[in-house]
Design a protein around this motif. Structure first.
Motif, PDB file in Angstrom:
ATOM      1  N   SER A 130       7.980   0.098  -4.503  1.00  0.00           N
ATOM      2  CA  SER A 130       7.359  -0.394  -3.403  1.00  0.00           C
ATOM      3  C   SER A 130       5.958   0.524  -3.286  1.00  0.00           C
ATOM      4  CB  SER A 130       8.359   0.016  -2.199  1.00  0.00           C
ATOM      5  OG  SER A 130       8.252   1.403  -2.389  1.00  0.00           O
ATOM      6  N   GLU A 131       5.321   0.039  -2.325  1.00  0.00           N
ATOM      7  CA  GLU A 131       3.992   0.870  -2.006  1.00  0.00           C
ATOM      8  C   GLU A 131       4.328   2.412  -1.613  1.00  0.00           C
ATOM      9  OE1 GLU A 131       0.264   0.340   1.013  1.00  0.00           O
ATOM     10  OE2 GLU A 131       0.870  -1.463  -0.226  1.00  0.00           O
ATOM     11  N   ARG A 133       2.552   6.257  -0.456  1.00  0.00           N
ATOM     12  CA  ARG A 133       1.555   6.916  -0.065  1.00  0.00           C
ATOM     13  C   ARG A 133       1.887   8.479  -0.561  1.00  0.00           C
ATOM     14  NH1 ARG A 133      -3.666   6.961   2.354  1.00  0.00           N
ATOM     15  NH2 ARG A 133      -3.111   4.867   3.053  1.00  0.00           N
ATOM     16  N   GLN A 138      -2.568   6.354  -2.615  1.00  0.00           N
ATOM     17  CA  GLN A 138      -1.873   5.337  -2.385  1.00  0.00           C
ATOM     18  C   GLN A 138      -1.626   4.450  -3.382  1.00  0.00           C
ATOM     19  OE1 GLN A 138      -3.218   3.076   1.213  1.00  0.00           O
ATOM     20  NE2 GLN A 138      -1.441   1.625   1.059  1.00  0.00           N
ATOM     21  N   ASP A 140       0.280   1.104  -5.287  1.00  0.00           N
ATOM     22  CA  ASP A 140       0.959  -0.066  -4.974  1.00  0.00           C
ATOM     23  C   ASP A 140       1.202  -0.768  -6.428  1.00  0.00           C
ATOM     24  OD1 ASP A 140       1.691  -2.928  -4.368  1.00  0.00           O
ATOM     25  OD2 ASP A 140      -0.128  -3.141  -2.894  1.00  0.00           O
ATOM     26  N   SER A 142       3.127  -3.547  -6.703  1.00  0.00           N
ATOM     27  CA  SER A 142       3.091  -5.071  -6.928  1.00  0.00           C
ATOM     28  C   SER A 142       1.496  -5.367  -7.411  1.00  0.00           C
ATOM     29  CB  SER A 142       3.601  -5.473  -5.636  1.00  0.00           C
ATOM     30  OG  SER A 142       2.633  -5.037  -4.719  1.00  0.00           O
ATOM     31  N   ARG A 143       0.595  -4.883  -6.776  1.00  0.00           N
ATOM     32  CA  ARG A 143      -0.722  -5.163  -7.185  1.00  0.00           C
ATOM     33  C   ARG A 143      -1.224  -4.259  -8.422  1.00  0.00           C
ATOM     34  NH1 ARG A 143      -3.314  -7.112  -2.709  1.00  0.00           N
ATOM     35  NH2 ARG A 143      -5.447  -6.415  -3.400  1.00  0.00           N
TER      36      ARG A 143
END
Length: 227
Positions: A130-131, A133, A138, A140, A142-143
Motif C-alpha cells: 500500500s501507500e 508515508r 511518501q 506508492d 502501485s505507481r
C-alpha cells in the motif's frame, strides 16, 4: 509497503531463549506473533493463526522442521524461513526441497532476519502492499513512485527499489552486502561498489549534498534517519 500489524508471524523453536528473543524483537517491530515449541504444536498453531510467515527451527524433538515445513506448505500460502545450526549444503538443499522459501544459519543477525521477512512479504503477499508515508517520504508501490518533501523523484527502477529499501528500514545501519542481497538479489554477480554508485545518484536527486538524508556509517554501511 505494508502495515506491520497486518502481518502474522509464527515462531517455532524448542530453545526457550531463542523463542523469547525472537518474540520480543518481532513484537517490538509491530508484527502479530504466535509461538510453538515443537512440530505438532506448530502445525496446530498454523491452522488456527494462519500466519503469513513462519520462522521454523529444524532440529526439534519428535517432528523435525523438514516434516513441519511439508505440512505447512500443504495448508496454503505461507512463507517459511528455516533457522538451523547446520550449515552443510545438503541440509540447505533438504530444507528448500521440503518447501522452505529461505534458509538462515544460527547464529544469525536479527536485522538480516527482518530483511528476509520483508523480502518474503514483498514477494509472496503483494496484496498487502500500500501507500505509506515515512517522515518526509511518501512511497506508492502501485505507481512505483516516491515523493520526498512532496516532490516526486525521477528514479530508475533500481533507484526506486534501493531508496524504498533504505527508507523502509530507516534508523538502521544497512551494510552493502545486505543491500545487495535485498535490492539486487541473491544471484547478483557484480561488485559491492555498485551500491556506492547508486547511493551517489540518490543523493543528487534528493539534493542531499551534506549527506544528512542518506548517512554513511564508516566501515558499516548506510542509514536513513527519520524521527
Amino acid at each position: 509497503m505494508y502495515h506491520k500489524d497486518q502481518i502474522r508471524i509464527l515462531l517455532v523453536d524448542d530453545e526457550p531463549n531463542i523463542l523469547q528473543f525472537l518474540e520480543m524483537g518481532l513484537r517490538n517491530e509491530g508484527f502479530q506473533i504466535m509461538t510453538a515449541e515443537e512440530g505438532v504444536s506448530a502445525v496446530n498453531a498454523a491452522q488456527e493463526f494462519q500466519p503469513h510467515v513462519v520462522i521454523l527451527d529444524v532440529m526439534m524433538p519428535g517432528m523435525d522442521g523438514f516434516e513441519v515445513c511439508k505440512l505447512l506448505k500443504r495448508m496454503g500460502q505461507m512463507a517459511v524461513i528455516m533457522l538451523t545450526a547446520k550449515e552443510e549444503v545438503d541440509e540447505r538443499v533438504r530444507g528448500l526441497t521440503a518447501g522452505a522459501d529461505d534458509y538462515m544459519i544460527k547464529p544469525f543477525s536479527f536485522d538480516e532476519l527482518i530483511a528476509r521477512i520483508h523480502a518474503r512479504i514483498r514477494n509472496q503477499f503483494p496484496q498487502l502492499l500500500s501507500e505509506l508515508r515515512i517522515g518526509p517520504f511518501q512511497i506508492d508501490d502501485s505507481r512505483r513512485e516516491i515523493r520526498y518533501q512532496d516532490r516526486v523523484l525521477s528514479l530508475s527502477a533500481t533507484e526506486y527499489e534501493l531508496l524504498k529499501y533504505l527508507v523502509s528500514h530507516h534508523n538502521r545501519v544497512l551494510s552493502k552486502a545486505i543491500i545487495l542481497e535485498n535490492v539486487w538479489g541473491y544471484d547478483f554477480g557484480g561488485q559491492e561498489n555498485i551500491v556506492e554508485v547508486y547511493i551517489r545518484s540518490l543523493r543528487e536527486k534528493l539534493e542531499d549534498r551534506e549527506h544528512n538524508v542518506i548517512r554513511t556509517i564508516r566501515g558499516s554501511g548506510y542509514r536513513v534517519d527519520i524521527s
